[in-house]
Write a protein that holds these residues in place. Structure first.
Motif, PDB file in Angstrom:
ATOM      1  N   GLU A   1     117.447  54.151  54.603  1.00  0.00           N
ATOM      2  CA  GLU A   1     116.855  55.358  55.174  1.00  0.00           C
ATOM      3  C   GLU A   1     115.790  55.866  54.199  1.00  0.00           C
TER       4      GLU A   1
ATOM      5  N   LYS B   1     115.323  59.746  53.988  1.00  0.00           N
ATOM      6  CA  LYS B   1     116.430  60.402  53.273  1.00  0.00           C
ATOM      7  C   LYS B   1     116.314  60.184  51.766  1.00  0.00           C
TER       8      LYS B   1
ATOM      9  N   SER C   1     121.179  54.869  50.481  1.00  0.00           N
ATOM     10  CA  SER C   1     119.856  55.496  50.473  1.00  0.00           C
ATOM     11  C   SER C   1     119.783  56.620  49.443  1.00  0.00           C
TER      12      SER C   1
END
Length: 193
Positions: free
Chosen positions: A39, A42, A105
């Motif tokens: 991600e 993120k 992440s």
């Protein structure tokens, strides 16, 4: 607000060398292979929040435990020195090998790979010399660049190749080594004056 483009450029280059996003492309690709998908948004937001928070609260935390910025900058310059040696010599003095697919992440990507000891130390060391607003802009520039690299890491590796990544890593290692020596000499004088 005291916006100084020279300070922004210098802080951006220092953080770029310390974060070493290009040099971390192989680690990012390996992590992506292990967990499937990273991600990027993120990871970028978390790293940015950590670095900005440390920019403004780092000095207060140091004061709370009784350490002055010059002492921290000298200690930080030593960390940067060893990070530079890692980059130049291709050795690993610090290795984080635990990966949790659920939080990859954030950990280890956002912290400690991007907003790790080196970048946080650099932020406080820079704070001893530069305006907070210029360092903040430099952090945001690096986070945007990091986000782009995270999104296109596989294409970058295919384009640059392993040899290209190694050359870039060594060049930024030498730059980082010079920066660490400058930080050390500047702040060691501040300790004795």
């Amino acid at each position: 607000m005291d916006i100084n483009f020279k300070e922004i450029l210098t802080a951006t280059m220092i953080l770029f060398a310390v974060i070493d996003v290009i040099g971390n492309v192989p680690i990012i690709i390996d992590l992506r292979k292990k967990i499937g998908k990273l991600e990027s948004e993120k990871a970028s937001i978390v790293a940015c929040v950590i670095m900005i928070a440390f920019l403004f609260l780092g000095k207060s935390i140091l004061n709370l435990i009784g350490i002055d910025v010059n002492s921290f900058a000298v200690a930080g310059s030593l960390i940067l020195f060893f990070l530079a040696l890692e980059m130049i010599l291709g050795i690993s003095l610090y290795k984080e090998d635990s990966t949790n697919p659920v939080t990859a992440s954030v950990f280890p990507l956002a912290f400690p790979l991007i907003a790790g000891p080196g970048s946080l130390t650099s932020i406080l060391s820079l704070r001893a010399e530069f305006s907070a607003v210029n360092i903040g802009i430099a952090i945001v520039i690096n986070i945007i660049f990091m986000y782009i690299v995270l999104k296109t890491s596989e294409k970058i590796e295919g384009f640059i190749g392993e040899t290209g990544i190694n050359i870039i890593r060594k060049v930024f290692g030498v730059i980082l080594l010079a920066i660490s020596v400058k930080l050390f000499t500047t702040n060691i004088q501040g300790l004795f004056s």
